[in-house]
Design an enzyme around this catalytic site. Structure first.
Site, short mmCIF file in Angstrom:
data_model
loop_
_atom_site.label_atom_id
_atom_site.label_comp_id
_atom_site.label_asym_id
_atom_site.label_seq_id
_atom_site.Cartn_x
_atom_site.Cartn_y
_atom_site.Cartn_z
N LYS A 278 0.94 -1.29 0.09
CA LYS A 278 0.02 0.08 0.02
C LYS A 278 0.91 1.41 0.03
CE LYS A 278 -4.08 1.63 2.47
NZ LYS A 278 -5.01 1.34 3.71
N GLU B 255 -19.03 -5.84 11.15
CA GLU B 255 -19.94 -5.04 11.91
C GLU B 255 -20.95 -5.94 12.85
OE1 GLU B 255 -18.52 -2.23 8.93
OE2 GLU B 255 -19.26 -4.06 9.18
N ARG C 180 -25.34 -2.42 8.30
CA ARG C 180 -25.18 -3.86 8.16
C ARG C 180 -25.48 -4.61 9.40
NH1 ARG C 180 -20.64 -4.01 3.80
NH2 ARG C 180 -19.82 -5.56 5.00
#
Length: 634
Positions: free
Chosen positions: A282, A368, A396
């Protein structure tokens, strides 16, 4: 002429030499740093997938072969390679290029999701549709190691494993982090695959030995295949995929184009579901991002393209900053308080709390649903969990909030960052559904504080509630200046008061300031108004209903959706006790909002002081003229 200028569609990549491809990768990284530093956006993730995206588009035939990016924030290179480079000057700007895949922009964008862990289900569904219609098309789903911590991804993998003829390639973009280093057992497993050099070294020795052995044909193949499987299990175990029955390729260097293309080509030709595990870095190619260990410039505002430094210094704290500070103080005052987040420790402001109380904070990954039910368990065990997530991601975990927390009467506090209109990240990131969702939960209390002091007071109140869920929500904006109350009455704050007021303005959260602006504009037109902050918007305070009965017009202003919002709840409570005062409700309309700045979105929705004052004045004048006043929703 730069190579990048010659790329208008993916097929243009296929005529380039190896050295030209390397040059193109460097040009793309320079292009990303220059353009994203001017507009803001997701820089680090896209710097990490340059070669990977190039390889995908050289091997597969987009858009006939759909390429689906999980979450979608790492699709900038895909956009560049599909003819949208010139539009990057308007990235995430009103009327400009979306920061996520967009079907309105290109036929190469099949799915514009920007919530994590969904790409495998999308891909599985598309691949089944093609198979049933006899089409030999391959679906490519690109998913990060962070998104693989989401349970939905594993539900899809479980279904993929029993469909041997499904033409689908799952590309795992493994950079060891989502926002911050990926957590959990999956992360540890992938880390083992990334870091154990013994596997490739030992396999090479085995290959040489077999090549020199007096065995031929199938015997040699079987021996090599058996040794390879055994070595993988011992030296770099990838059983989590093979045990499901899924073909696994990797790990592959995600910055080696030749290796990537070989692996992707093999996966494509296999004709069934294959996982290609790619190791990427990244922020690759931008030193400032590579050196930033916290998030490798996952998302940036406007920055200096050479140093990575922000171009505008933060001169005013945000709501997240205020939450971060206060959580540390609350940790000392409430020893049973613990914190939970879903792969967003720093973005939601729990970084400082985790440093001071490392044993009292739990990052569960992009999960979640698990976070909320785990919180219920923590509460049942005698603790008070604070679940800190973005408002839009509470969607969610609604079932878990309803059935596991509320029905079991557990004291769990939900802190919702990025509530209301957020803007540049587009439709899915606006925190506009949370109030409607929360309003369906029996016993739930919800507060939208207007300033820092009210946020701190709401959090302390919430931590004292042990038999029901509480919700405190705030925006991603800078903290507003404090708004002091003229009078506190029956659990509410009067922030502007006129004994002769005809109009009652009910402001929620930051829109208390907007309500004050509307009151000032009405006053200039000779219309008197009182402004009240309910402090706790849900359940509706009976005293607010009584106050509404003493006025001739009530105006509710909220930074949430009108349909199912607190104004709708106020209307219900007024009608239930036969208070027939006309009510006007202003909030976010029931539609998906295009990306733009927060101010631009609010203006488009008519949520500015002049817009609301104009509507209210028109209704007031009609009412005074004897015309019937109908309930109004903006």
């Amino acid at each position: 002429m730069a190579l990048l200028d010659q790329i208008k569609q993916p097929s243009d990549l296929r005529g380039l030499s190896r050295s030209e491809l390397d040059d193109l990768a460097r040009e793309i990284r320079a292009f990303l740093v220059t353009n994203v530093s001017r507009t803001g956006g997701h820089l680090g993730p896209n710097l990490g997938v340059v070669e990977l995206t190039m390889a995908i588009h050289r091997v597969f035939d987009s858009p006939s072969d759909p390429v689906i990016f999980d979450t979608g924030h790492q699709s900038y290179v895909h956009k560049i390679l599909t003819g949208r480079a010139e539009a990057f000057t308007g990235l995430r700007q009103q009327g400009g290029l979306s920061g996520y895949p967009s079907r309105a922009e290109s036929e190469h964008d099949w799915v514009e999701n920007s919530h994590a862990s969904t790409s495998l289900s999308w891909g599985e569904g598309l691949a089944k549709a093609f198979r049933l219609q006899g089409e030999q098309r391959t679906v490519v789903s690109v998913i990060g190691d962070g998104a693989l911590t989401g349970g939905m991804a594993w539900e899809a993998l479980n279904n993929l494993a029993v469909q041997d003829d499904l033409r689908m390639v799952v590309v795992v973009n493994d950079n060891g982090r989502s926002y911050t280093p990926t957590v959990g057992g999956l992360a540890a497993h992938l880390a083992g695959l990334r870091t154990d050099r013994r596997y490739e070294q030992t396999l090479e020795v085995a290959k040489r030995a077999i090549n020199n052995a007096p065995l031929f044909g199938r015997q040699a193949y079987d021996l090599l295949h058996g040794m390879k499987t055994g070595l993988k299990d011992v030296l770099a175990p990838q059983g989590m995929f093979s045990d499901l029955g899924l073909k696994y390729v990797g790990p592959v260097d995600g910055h080696d184009l030749e290796a990537l293309e070989r692996s992707l080509e093999a996966a494509k030709n296999f004709g069934g579901p294959v996982i290609v595990h790619c190791i990427t870095q990244k922020g690759r190619g931008f030193k400032a991002a590579e050196d930033n260990e916290q998030d490798r410039f996952h998302a940036v505002g406007k920055i200096d393209e050479h140093t990575g430094e922000p171009l505008s210094a933060a001169v005013q704290a945000t709501w997240t900053d205020a939450f971060s500070d206060h959580m540390v103080r609350l940790g000392e005052k409430f020893p049973t308080m613990v914190a939970i987040t879903a792969a967003m420790l720093h973005p939601v402001g729990l970084g400082r709390f985790s440093q001071v109380y490392p044993d009292r904070v739990f990052d569960v990954g992009i999960a979640e649903q698990h976070a909320v039910t785990s919180a219920a368990g923590l509460a049942a065990g005698g603790l008070h969990p604070v679940v800190a997530v973005y408002s839009t991601f509470l969607n969610r975990a609604f079932d878990q909030m309803l059935m596991d927390v509320a029905m079991h009467r557990q004291g769990v506090t939900f802190c919702l960052d990025r509530a209301g209109v957020t803007g540049p990240d587009g439709a899915s990131h606006n925190g506009m559904w949370d109030v409607g969702i929360c309003g369906l939960v029996p016993g739930l209390r919800l507060s939208s504080p207007r300033d820092r002091q009210r946020m701190e007071e709401a959090l302390e109140t919430a931590l004292g509630v042990d038999d029901a869920p509480t919700v405190v929500r705030w925006s991603k904006e800078k903290l507003p200046d404090p708004i002091e109350a003229l009078r506190h009455t029956e659990g509410m704050d009067l922030v502007a008061y006129d004994e002769q007021a005809e109009v009652l303005l009910v402001g929620h959260g930051q829109f208390v300031g907007l309500a004050l602006e509307v009151a000032a504009l009405l006053d200039k037109q000779g219309v008197r108004a009182t402004v009240v902050d309910p402090l706790w918007s849900l359940p509706v305070n009976p005293a607010l209903v009584d106050m509404a009965a003493r006025h001739q017009l009530v105006v509710n202003i909220e930074d949430s959706m009108v349909a199912g919002g607190v104004g709708a709840r106020l209307s219900h409570e007024m009608r239930r006790v036969r208070v027939d005062t006309p009510l006007m409700c202003f909030g976010i309309p029931q539609r998906f909002l295009d990306h733009a700045s927060r101010g631009q979105v609010l203006a488009e929705c008519g949520l500015t002081g002049p817009d609301i004052a104009r509507e209210v004045l028109g209704c007031w004048l009609s009412q005074q003229a004897g015309q019937p006043a109908e309930q109004h929703q903006a």
